[in-house]
Design a protein around this motif. Structure first.
Motif, PDB file in Angstrom:
ATOM      1  N   LEU A 159       0.855  -1.178   0.000  1.00 16.45           N
ATOM      2  CA  LEU A 159       0.000   0.000   0.000  1.00 16.45           C
ATOM      3  C   LEU A 159       0.895   1.232   0.000  1.00 16.45           C
ATOM      4  CD1 LEU A 159      -2.655  -1.068   2.682  1.00 16.45           C
ATOM      5  CD2 LEU A 159      -2.779  -1.327   0.190  1.00 16.45           C
ATOM      6  N   GLY A 160       0.720   2.083  -1.018  1.00 22.67           N
ATOM      7  CA  GLY A 160       1.568   3.256  -1.171  1.00 22.67           C
ATOM      8  C   GLY A 160       2.161   3.338  -2.563  1.00 22.67           C
ATOM      9  N   ILE A 161       1.735   2.453  -3.452  1.00 31.06           N
ATOM     10  CA  ILE A 161       2.193   2.492  -4.841  1.00 31.06           C
ATOM     11  C   ILE A 161       1.261   3.416  -5.630  1.00 31.06           C
ATOM     12  CG2 ILE A 161       2.550   1.164  -6.954  1.00 31.06           C
ATOM     13  CD1 ILE A 161       3.130  -1.273  -5.261  1.00 31.06           C
ATOM     14  N   PRO A 162       1.775   4.489  -6.233  1.00 30.93           N
ATOM     15  CA  PRO A 162       0.914   5.388  -7.012  1.00 30.93           C
ATOM     16  C   PRO A 162       0.179   4.637  -8.121  1.00 30.93           C
ATOM     17  CG  PRO A 162       3.076   6.369  -6.659  1.00 30.93           C
ATOM     18  CD  PRO A 162       3.166   4.942  -6.202  1.00 30.93           C
ATOM     19  N   GLU A 163      -1.088   4.962  -8.298  1.00 27.99           N
ATOM     20  CA  GLU A 163      -1.912   4.243  -9.276  1.00 27.99           C
ATOM     21  C   GLU A 163      -1.416   4.422 -10.705  1.00 27.99           C
ATOM     22  OE1 GLU A 163      -5.767   5.805  -8.310  1.00 27.99           O
ATOM     23  OE2 GLU A 163      -6.213   4.085  -7.023  1.00 27.99           O
ATOM     24  N   ASP A 164      -0.735   5.541 -10.985  1.00 27.51           N
ATOM     25  CA  ASP A 164      -0.211   5.731 -12.341  1.00 27.51           C
ATOM     26  C   ASP A 164       1.086   4.965 -12.569  1.00 27.51           C
ATOM     27  OD1 ASP A 164       1.372   7.222 -10.695  1.00 27.51           O
ATOM     28  OD2 ASP A 164       1.288   9.072 -11.865  1.00 27.51           O
ATOM     29  N   HIS A 165       1.600   4.352 -11.489  1.00 26.16           N
ATOM     30  CA  HIS A 165       2.836   3.575 -11.582  1.00 26.16           C
ATOM     31  C   HIS A 165       2.549   2.075 -11.666  1.00 26.16           C
ATOM     32  CE1 HIS A 165       6.987   2.401 -10.993  1.00 26.16           C
ATOM     33  NE2 HIS A 165       6.660   1.709  -9.921  1.00 26.16           N
TER      34      HIS A 165
END
Length: 270
Positions: free
Chosen positions: A174-180
């Protein structure tokens, strides 16, 4: 089947780390952002009709970012649960997936606002939805099931490689940017049956204890609080190199209440 869930949980800083980056959300209970662990084992019992959710978080990141990420995720899970608990009656898997996305957004939003590039947290979660139990994990926090001596790991470690030369990096958290990258939690579903035991733990437990040792403790069939005590005690005796959190849930069949008429008959016969 109506059933009760007996559960116990504890969080310990360990014997090496100077701070605690673990947290939990157990039916509304969580730790403050800055904490030294729970200090004791908590034990509760609730009905399946309340649709309980229990989760733990193992935060990561320097400069106190780990404990912030874990607390943010716990808070967001709590607020999402309060708004969407009704989904657990008929759309439980949707609840699980959306809760993970909400928790991820909470951590990402804080990181972006404060220009932090390295913060996140793992997740291990148990969701009781009527006759079904959903187990979900993101990262390397583990979930185990034990019933009648049979023991299974229900979670999937989201790690890169085998970690032969140190701790393997996480591929999901949890903490991974959605655009990544898209968050893809591992979800397992089972039928709720009496005597089922579900154990959630951070790597402060699973890195210190072998699965054989964990199974042996679960097979002792002690109550939830004593089992949590035994797991934590052994992890600390073996070094306690990391923060350690464990949640244990036990399913008990609820006996049907005797009809009032029958109870009155018995009283009158005394």
């Amino acid at each position: 089947m109506n059933y009760d869930i007996e559960y116990a949980y504890a969080c310990h800083r360990g014997k090496v780390r100077s701070n605690n980056e673990d947290n939990f959300w157990c039916c509304g209970h969580m730790l403050p952002e800055i904490n030294d662990g729970s200090g004791e084992i908590s034990e509760e019992r609730c009905s399946s009709r309340t649709f309980p959710v229990l989760a733990l978080f193992d935060g990561m990141g320097g400069e106190s970012c780990g404990e912030v990420a874990a607390k943010l995720a716990a808070e967001r899970l709590g607020s999402y649960y309060q708004r969407n608990r009704a989904k657990l009656k008929h759309r439980a898997e949707e609840f699980v997936q959306e809760a993970c996305r909400e928790m991820n957004r909470a951590v990402c939003s804080y990181a972006a606002k404060n220009r932090i590039s390295t913060m996140g947290t793992t997740l291990a979660m148990a969701v009781f939805a009527g006759q079904k139990l959903y187990m979900c994990n993101v990262g390397d926090s583990r979930i185990y099931q034990e019933r009648n001596g049979a023991f299974f790991r229900m979670s999937t470690d989201h790690v890169q490689g085998n970690g032969l030369f140190g701790k393997a990096p996480l591929t999901q958290y949890l903490g991974i940017p959605e655009d990544h990258m898209v968050i893809q939690p591992s979800v397992a579903e089972i039928d709720c049956q009496p005597d089922t035991r579900i154990m959630l733990c951070s790597d402060g437990i699973s890195d210190m204890l072998t699965e054989v040792e964990i199974q042996a403790i679960l097979n002792r069939k002690k109550n939830a609080s004593d089992t949590v005590h035994d797991l934590m005690k052994l992890a600390l005796e073996k070094g306690g190199r990391d923060n350690a959190t464990v949640i244990l849930c036990q399913v008990h069949e609820r006996k049907a209440k005797e009809p009032i008429r029958e109870r009155l008959k018995k009283v009158l016969q005394l």
